[in-house]
Each structure stands twice: as C-alpha cells, then as structure tokens.
Scaffold this motif. Structure first.
Motif, PDB file in Angstrom:
ATOM      1  N   GLU A  18       0.833  -1.216   0.000  1.00  0.00           N
ATOM      2  CA  GLU A  18       0.000   0.000   0.000  1.00  0.00           C
ATOM      3  C   GLU A  18       0.864   1.261   0.000  1.00  0.00           C
ATOM      4  OE1 GLU A  18      -2.782  -0.575  -0.846  1.00  0.00           O
ATOM      5  OE2 GLU A  18      -3.102  -2.625  -0.200  1.00  0.00           O
ATOM      6  N   GLY A  37       0.874   3.528  -2.040  1.00  0.00           N
ATOM      7  CA  GLY A  37       0.096   4.693  -2.441  1.00  0.00           C
ATOM      8  C   GLY A  37      -0.411   5.512  -1.273  1.00  0.00           C
ATOM      9  N   THR A  39       0.214  -1.621  -4.502  1.00  0.00           N
ATOM     10  CA  THR A  39      -0.890  -0.713  -4.176  1.00  0.00           C
ATOM     11  C   THR A  39      -2.177  -1.240  -4.781  1.00  0.00           C
ATOM     12  OG1 THR A  39      -1.613   1.598  -4.181  1.00  0.00           O
ATOM     13  CG2 THR A  39      -0.661   0.757  -6.215  1.00  0.00           C
TER      14      THR A  39
END
Length: 458
Positions: free
Chosen positions: A247, A249, A287
């Motif tokens: 993750e 992002g 992501t």
C-alpha cells in the motif's frame, strides 16, 4: 488465528513474547518437556519456539534436544525455532542438523524473531500446498510458489515472476485488495538470489502517519521524548534481503521524498540521526489504488513511481479469473476441512453456481474467509449457499447494472430480492413468507428452487 507453541521456562521471556506477538498468534506456553509434548500432541501446532535450556537441565541442553527430537519424530514437517544462549555455536549447529528450522540467540530480538516466525509459516504453507497439489489430480500443474491459478492472466503473472526474480530491479505489484499482492512479493523473494536473506513487509496504510517514519527508517536514542534507545527501522532489517512496501500509495508526501532518496542512494538516516547508513535491499512495492490518478492529482510523486516500477505485475480480480474461482474454492475447502476436523465432500450444485456468479469484491481473501465460515457452519457433507454467508446485502454483487439488463432479467431480479427479503423478515418460515408475498406455498417453493434460495438467508 494460527497456533504457536512456546516452550520456555523463563517467565520474563514468555511475557515479552506475549506482549510482542500475542495479538498475531494464538500462543500456548509450556515450561517443560512433558507439558510441551502434551500440548503438541493435542493441538498439533505447525510452528514451535523451543528454548534448549529446560528443567531439570536449565543450564544444559539435554531436555531441549529431547523435546526437539520427539517433536520431529512425530511430525517431521513442524518448523521448530530453537533459542539458545548467545555464542553457543555448537548447539546451534546441532539443532540445525537435528532438523530445527532456525536458531535464535538469546537475548532475543523480537523484530528478528518475528521475521523468522513469518518465514516459518510461509514455508510450511508452501510445503502443504505443494503436497496437496501432488496428491490432488485436478490441481496438478496449477500451483506456483504458494499461488494457485491456471487462467491466462495468472499464467502471465507466474511467467513474469520467473523472469524477474533473479534480478535486483524494482517490482511494482498492482491489484485490488485481496488479490494476493504479498504472495507475489514472497514468491519473487523465494526465487531470488536474496532468498536466504530476510523478507521484511510493511503496510504503509496500516501505521499511523506520525509513527511511519520511525517504522521505516528507525530512531536514534533521544530523538524525541521517550526514545530511550536506538531502534532499527524495517528498511535496515531488510539489509541483504527484500523490502516489501505494501500500500505504498498511502505514503505521505514528506516520506515519499525520503523514500526516493533511499532508493536512489541506498542510504538512510534514522529519525534524530545525521549518519548515512548504507542498506542493500531489493524493493518490491504494491498498491490497490489507481496510481496514475494519484499522480495526476498530486498525491503521489511521479519520479518515485518511475523508481519503483521498473517492472509492473498486474494481478487480476477474482471475478475475471473464470474457473480459478472453483479451483481456489476447492483447495480452501480441503484446507479448512482438515484444520477444523470436518468431513465435507464438496459444494452443492447451487453453491457452485453462486461461487461463479458472485462478484467477489474482496477477491481471494474474501473467498477463503467465506469458505472457512461455510465449513464451520455446515451440518452436512456438502456446502450449501446459506453456509457461505452471502446475504441480501451481498446479493447485489451478483446482479448486473439495470442499464445492461433485459426486462425479464429486471423482473427476475426484483422477484428474487422480494423473496429474499420476505424470508428474512419471516425467519425462514415458508407459510408466513408465502402469505406475505401473496402466493401459495408450492409456488414459493418453485420460486426458491428457481433462484437457488434456502429457507434461511444471511
């Protein structure tokens, strides 16, 4: 929660383990060999932490090795992490020759031990999957490093992993939540030249922003109030291994800058420090967001994106994987039936239809969780739709948008929803449901058969 047996007579060490990893595993503690073997034979934990110095030979290793030998004689696949005094190299070598998975020196470093435990569970998962693949004809040729699939998209993913694993280039894994991005990262690590080094994952979206920098890069003593000791970050623990940034992002803008410098120069500075620390780690990131949109909106740095995405691996959502849904459902069923001691042969025809028509918004993770629920809830030898727990709120995931439906499909959709709703209000009572809908009981039974509905919806 996975069971983890800790064989240790030191109360302080047990407390430290309970505090550090008690939320991640179902810990069982034993203080001597007799108690340990009783727990082991009863619960069959797949991973064990074993201190060699057990009573009545606390200063020696005879009891520890006796326990290790009996565990492996009973279940050779068990991953035993042996703990011993720092500097006791002969015991470490003997433990590994006997069949221990790894050796952890005391005083233990919890960050190091956590990585070893994670590796142990990952390895035994892969070994069990491979054994199942070899003994189940319909699954042969469908497995790859702990992942399953034979649809064209997954075959392409497996091919890409094989091509890039031996290099050190940065890999960017994209896909919806629950599609298996960490499995891809672990597969790449296990096939790489760094496979004997650590695999260190960190979820950038699960750690509070004010703690994330310390988690990634570490902290120097005195960096802030309460920082009484130097703490290494996850990046340093990944030295000579693989650093998996899940993750990515979600990473705040200020940390994107620091991460970019780390990737470019292979050095970092701990929070509160000024010294550049060299770290040699391969970077794999992942992501589930639309990264191109995030770049356009100024939420993610374009230069960082190009640095982390030399090669991109795109994981398809489960709904686009065709017969892989049934392949995965069958292996999850076999695994859950084994773990829960249930004798379940498979799925009913209506359940198979539901498995293929449902949209699976949570992807593979949701499928596994629902199959586990079904195995626990089922009272028969076949899994029925109601056992999966796909209720009225989830049925919308099966339906198609109205603008792409025929009038007949729309009528069927409304009819089905009304029956499900009425059954729920009447708690599955057929007579009351038929009365509420204004139809006869035989008609209601026909309609329930038409839409694959059970008496009780969930």
């Amino acid at each position: 929660m996975e069971k983890l047996l800790v064989i240790e007579d030191n109360g302080d060490t047990c407390k430290e383990l309970k505090w550090s990893i008690g939320k991640e595993y179902d810990l069982m503690f034993a203080g001597d060999v007799k108690e340990a073997l009783a727990l082991f034979y009863r619960y069959c934990p797949r991973v064990i932490i074993l201190d060699l110095g057990l009573p009545p030979d606390e200063r020696g290793t005879s009891e520890g090795f006796r326990c290790l030998e009996q565990v492996l004689a009973h279940a050779p696949a068990t991953k035993t992490i042996v703990m011993g005094d720092n500097g006791d190299r002969s015991s470490a070598f003997r433990a590994m020759r006997t069949g221990a998975f790894d050796f952890c020196r005391k005083p233990i470093r919890m960050s190091e031990l956590s990585v070893i435990i994670d590796r142990a569970f990952h390895l035994i998962d892969m070994e069990e999957e491979n054994a199942l693949l070899q003994t189940t004809p319909e699954l042969k040729g469908c497995g790859f490093k702990g992942m399953l699939g034979h649809c064209p998209q997954m075959v392409q993913v497996f091919s890409t992993i094989e091509k890039v694993a031996s290099s050190d280039i940065a890999i960017f894994v994209t896909g919806e939540s629950g599609t298996g991005k960490e499995l891809v990262a672990k597969a790449i690590h296990s096939m790489s030249l760094r496979r004997n080094g650590p695999f260190v994952p960190v979820n950038c979206g699960a750690i509070p922003e004010n703690l994330l920098e310390s988690e990634l890069f570490g902290t120097e003593r005195g960096a802030f109030t309460g920082a009484h000791a130097r703490i290494l970050g996850k990046a340093e623990y990944a030295h000579r291994g693989t650093f998996f940034l899940d993750e990515i992002g979600e990473l705040p803008a200020n940390l994107q800058v620091k991460l970019l410098r780390f990737l470019q120069e292979k050095v970092l500075q701990r929070v509160g420090g000024r010294e550049d620390i060299a770290v040699d780690a391969r970077i794999i990131s992942a992501t589930n967001i639309d990264i191109a949109k995030a770049i356009t909106e100024g939420l993610f740095r374009e230069d960082l994106y190009y640095r982390i995405s030399v090669i991109t691996v795109n994981l398809p959502p489960l709904r686009e994987r065709g017969d892989d849904i049934l392949l995965l459902a069958n292996i999850f069923l076999k695994r859950a039936a084994r773990d829960f001691g249930k004798k379940i042969r498979g799925y009913s025809a209506s359940t198979l239809k539901l498995l293929k028509s449902y949209n699976w918004p949570g992807n593979v993770r949701e499928l596994e969780n629902r199959v586990q629920r079904a195995v626990l809830m089922s009272d028969s030898s076949l899994i029925e739709p109601v056992d999966l727990g796909i209720g009225e709120s989830s049925q919308a995931q099966i339906m198609t948008p109205l603008d792409s439906m025929t009038l007949k499909d729309a009528r069927d959709r409304l009819e089905r929803q009304m029956i499900v709703s009425a059954l729920g209000r009447q708690e599955g009572n057929i007579a009351k449901t038929a009365e509420a809908l204004g139809v006869s009981r035989p008609t209601l039974y026909d309609l329930m058969k038409k839409y694959n509905l059970s008496r009780i919806t969930s």
